[in-house]
Design a protein around this motif. Structure first.
Motif, PDB file in Angstrom:
ATOM      1  N   GLY A   1      35.944  -5.681 -53.686  1.00  8.21           N
ATOM      2  CA  GLY A   1      36.359  -7.070 -53.525  1.00  8.21           C
ATOM      3  C   GLY A   1      37.397  -7.231 -52.440  1.00  8.21           C
ATOM      4  N   VAL A   2      38.352  -6.291 -52.351  1.00  7.73           N
ATOM      5  CA  VAL A   2      39.380  -6.378 -51.316  1.00  7.73           C
ATOM      6  C   VAL A   2      38.765  -6.233 -49.930  1.00  7.73           C
ATOM      7  CG1 VAL A   2      41.428  -5.258 -50.363  1.00  7.73           C
ATOM      8  CG2 VAL A   2      41.234  -5.594 -52.831  1.00  7.73           C
ATOM      9  N   VAL A   3      37.877  -5.254 -49.772  1.00  8.54           N
ATOM     10  CA  VAL A   3      37.244  -5.049 -48.470  1.00  8.54           C
ATOM     11  C   VAL A   3      36.401  -6.257 -48.083  1.00  8.54           C
ATOM     12  CG1 VAL A   3      35.618  -3.611 -47.186  1.00  8.54           C
ATOM     13  CG2 VAL A   3      37.253  -2.543 -48.740  1.00  8.54           C
ATOM     14  N   TYR A   4      35.655  -6.774 -49.019  1.00  6.99           N
ATOM     15  CA  TYR A   4      34.811  -7.946 -48.736  1.00  6.99           C
ATOM     16  C   TYR A   4      35.661  -9.164 -48.370  1.00  6.99           C
ATOM     17  CZ  TYR A   4      31.536 -11.783 -49.503  1.00  6.99           C
ATOM     18  OH  TYR A   4      30.776 -12.915 -49.361  1.00  6.99           O
ATOM     19  N   ALA A   5      36.762  -9.362 -49.071  1.00 12.47           N
ATOM     20  CA  ALA A   5      37.619 -10.502 -48.784  1.00 12.47           C
ATOM     21  C   ALA A   5      38.242 -10.396 -47.397  1.00 12.47           C
ATOM     22  CB  ALA A   5      38.710 -10.607 -49.845  1.00 12.47           C
TER      23      ALA A   5
ATOM     24  N   ASN B   1      49.247  -1.840 -40.955  1.00 15.61           N
ATOM     25  CA  ASN B   1      50.280  -0.794 -40.970  1.00 15.61           C
ATOM     26  C   ASN B   1      50.531  -0.210 -42.355  1.00 15.61           C
ATOM     27  OD1 ASN B   1      50.795  -1.102 -38.186  1.00 15.61           O
ATOM     28  ND2 ASN B   1      52.136  -2.866 -38.599  1.00 15.61           N
ATOM     29  N   THR B   2      49.846  -0.707 -43.379  1.00 12.99           N
ATOM     30  CA  THR B   2      50.091  -0.176 -44.723  1.00 12.99           C
ATOM     31  C   THR B   2      49.735   1.301 -44.877  1.00 12.99           C
ATOM     32  OG1 THR B   2      47.923  -1.051 -45.415  1.00 12.99           O
ATOM     33  CG2 THR B   2      49.862  -2.420 -45.860  1.00 12.99           C
TER      34      THR B   2
ATOM     35  N   ILE C   1      50.017   1.476 -58.377  1.00 14.38           N
ATOM     36  CA  ILE C   1      50.420   0.686 -57.214  1.00 14.38           C
ATOM     37  C   ILE C   1      49.975   1.373 -55.919  1.00 14.38           C
ATOM     38  CG2 ILE C   1      52.413  -0.186 -55.935  1.00 14.38           C
ATOM     39  CD1 ILE C   1      53.844  -0.505 -58.622  1.00 14.38           C
ATOM     40  N   TYR C   2      50.100   2.692 -55.874  1.00 13.79           N
ATOM     41  CA  TYR C   2      49.711   3.437 -54.676  1.00 13.79           C
ATOM     42  C   TYR C   2      48.225   3.249 -54.373  1.00 13.79           C
ATOM     43  CZ  TYR C   2      49.105   7.425 -51.537  1.00 13.79           C
ATOM     44  OH  TYR C   2      48.806   8.221 -50.456  1.00 13.79           O
ATOM     45  N   VAL C   3      47.389   3.406 -55.404  1.00 13.15           N
ATOM     46  CA  VAL C   3      45.945   3.316 -55.200  1.00 13.15           C
ATOM     47  C   VAL C   3      45.511   1.863 -54.998  1.00 13.15           C
ATOM     48  CG1 VAL C   3      43.684   3.781 -56.228  1.00 13.15           C
ATOM     49  CG2 VAL C   3      45.546   5.425 -56.514  1.00 13.15           C
ATOM     50  N   ALA C   4      46.135   0.935 -55.715  1.00 11.17           N
ATOM     51  CA  ALA C   4      45.733  -0.466 -55.620  1.00 11.17           C
ATOM     52  C   ALA C   4      46.010  -1.053 -54.248  1.00 11.17           C
ATOM     53  CB  ALA C   4      46.459  -1.284 -56.689  1.00 11.17           C
ATOM     54  N   THR C   5      46.958  -0.510 -53.521  1.00  9.34           N
ATOM     55  CA  THR C   5      47.272  -1.032 -52.191  1.00  9.34           C
ATOM     56  C   THR C   5      46.532  -0.292 -51.072  1.00  9.34           C
ATOM     57  OG1 THR C   5      49.229   0.416 -52.135  1.00  9.34           O
ATOM     58  CG2 THR C   5      49.550  -1.861 -52.870  1.00  9.34           C
ATOM     59  N   LEU C   6      45.793   0.761 -51.411  1.00 11.29           N
ATOM     60  CA  LEU C   6      45.065   1.506 -50.380  1.00 11.29           C
ATOM     61  C   LEU C   6      44.046   0.657 -49.623  1.00 11.29           C
ATOM     62  CD1 LEU C   6      44.413   5.009 -52.012  1.00 11.29           C
ATOM     63  CD2 LEU C   6      45.815   4.515 -50.005  1.00 11.29           C
ATOM     64  N   PRO C   7      43.203  -0.110 -50.308  1.00  8.86           N
ATOM     65  CA  PRO C   7      42.153  -0.836 -49.569  1.00  8.86           C
ATOM     66  C   PRO C   7      42.675  -1.831 -48.551  1.00  8.86           C
ATOM     67  CG  PRO C   7      41.691  -0.810 -51.933  1.00  8.86           C
ATOM     68  CD  PRO C   7      43.089  -0.322 -51.753  1.00  8.86           C
ATOM     69  N   PHE C   8      43.870  -2.375 -48.720  1.00  5.54           N
ATOM     70  CA  PHE C   8      44.363  -3.413 -47.818  1.00  5.54           C
ATOM     71  C   PHE C   8      44.517  -2.904 -46.388  1.00  5.54           C
ATOM     72  CE2 PHE C   8      45.778  -4.889 -51.991  1.00  5.54           C
ATOM     73  CZ  PHE C   8      45.367  -6.211 -51.946  1.00  5.54           C
TER      74      PHE C   8
ATOM     75  N   VAL D   1      35.956   2.114 -49.953  1.00  6.81           N
ATOM     76  CA  VAL D   1      35.674   2.128 -51.399  1.00  6.81           C
ATOM     77  C   VAL D   1      35.565   3.549 -51.931  1.00  6.81           C
ATOM     78  CG1 VAL D   1      34.058   1.397 -53.185  1.00  6.81           C
ATOM     79  CG2 VAL D   1      34.588  -0.139 -51.280  1.00  6.81           C
ATOM     80  N   PRO D   2      34.685   4.424 -51.396  1.00  6.46           N
ATOM     81  CA  PRO D   2      34.634   5.797 -51.938  1.00  6.46           C
ATOM     82  C   PRO D   2      35.923   6.580 -51.720  1.00  6.46           C
ATOM     83  CG  PRO D   2      33.273   5.612 -49.972  1.00  6.46           C
ATOM     84  CD  PRO D   2      33.663   4.227 -50.348  1.00  6.46           C
ATOM     85  N   VAL D   3      36.621   6.316 -50.597  1.00  6.14           N
ATOM     86  CA  VAL D   3      37.887   7.015 -50.358  1.00  6.14           C
ATOM     87  C   VAL D   3      38.916   6.636 -51.419  1.00  6.14           C
ATOM     88  CG1 VAL D   3      39.836   7.214 -48.773  1.00  6.14           C
ATOM     89  CG2 VAL D   3      37.507   7.312 -47.891  1.00  6.14           C
TER      90      VAL D   3
END
Length: 293
Positions: free
Chosen positions: A38-42, A57-58, A226-233, A244-246
């Motif tokens: 969902g994050v990537v699609y958005a 820069n995240t 928090i670490y994983v949830a912010t990865l896709p951004f 997604v797989p990463v």
């Protein structure tokens, strides 16, 4: 406990046993799959963020935080393994102590006194069996908990089984001393093994009813989330849908380390990797019965 061949890579890599962390993490992996997709699609389709967006820069932040979270997890797993290994050493000392007591009694007691031999042949192995049941009880686990446990009405009135067996051992030894079958010097020699039973029990209880501090455990779980949830951004700009797989893989690795630590920090339970207390108790019985024939 799982006995395995450490050189068998095929079994370790491809066989999924019932205690594998993947099974426990399936619901969270599916949730993370939906979230990261969902994050990537958005970002790519709905928001059309420019390539120079501040979110780009995240990954730098994750690089810096990755070292910190790795150190936390290393300390966490090492602490959990230390508790597991200490439990194994305590039960190893219980095995040796039972053998030593049986050997000394076999040499000290006269052959004609079969009653005392029969008593110790039954009572010494009984301590290990009672200790195992004692460590598996919820009353032992919650003995130091400040909260109320109405589901365990006998928590405060529960009898201490290992102490009862140790009391009977002490009583029998001192009765033999009063009857003249054991001298004062022999009584002193036996005292070390008799007191060691309670020392082992107390150390096992310390591991059982003193878990890793809640604040520390909760902080690691929040940090991982928090670490994983912010990865896709941030990774969306460079990896696109490969993000997604990463993300799933990174979450699986970090969460698995925490699950492994949770499992082994209490070695006295029913998990696959917990100590085989029943087998060790059976070994004590076989050894003692072979000595005190």
């Amino acid at each position: 406990m799982i006995y395995y061949n450490s050189k068998n890579w095929h079994r370790a890599i491809f066989l999924v046993h019932r205690s594998d962390t993947f099974r426990a993490l399936v619901p969270y992996l599916l949730l993370m799959l939906l979230y990261s997709t969902g994050v990537v699609y958005a970002e790519k389709t709905l928001l059309h963020l420019p390539p120079d967006s501040f979110l780009r820069n995240t990954p730098t932040m994750h690089t810096l935080l990755g070292f910190a979270i790795s150190m936390l997890l290393v300390f966490r797993t090492n602490t959990a393994y230390d508790r597991w290994w200490e439990g194994r050493k305590l039960w190893g000392s219980l095995v040796n102590n039972s053998r030593n007591l049986a050997l000394k009694l076999a040499a000290m007691l006269p052959e004609a006194d079969g009653g005392a031999r029969v008593f110790f042949r039954q009572a010494i192995p009984l301590y290990a069996q009672v200790l195992q049941k004692h460590l598996l009880k919820d009353t032992t686990r919650f003995a130091l908990d400040e909260g109320a446990h109405p589901e365990l009405p006998d928590l405060d009135r529960a009898q201490h089984g290992p102490n009862k067996v140790a009391e009977s051992l002490y009583a029998k030894v001192y009765a033999l001393h009063r009857e003249g079958l054991l001298s004062g010097e022999q009584l002193i020699l036996l005292n070390g093994e008799l007191s060691a039973f309670t020392d082992v029990c107390g150390a096992c209880e310390r591991i059982k009813n003193t878990p890793i501090p809640y604040s520390y455990s909760a902080f690691i779980k929040k940090f991982i989330f928090i670490y994983v949830a912010t990865l896709p951004f941030g990774f969306t700009f460079t990896l696109s849908y490969y993000t997604v797989p990463v993300t799933l893989f990174i979450f699986y690795v970090l969460a698995s380390l925490e699950l492994i630590a949770e499992e082994i920090e209490d070695p006295f339970g029913h998990d696959t990797n917990d100590l085989p207390m029943q087998k060790m108790a059976d070994n004590i019985r076989g050894n003692v019965e072979g000595i005190l024939r």
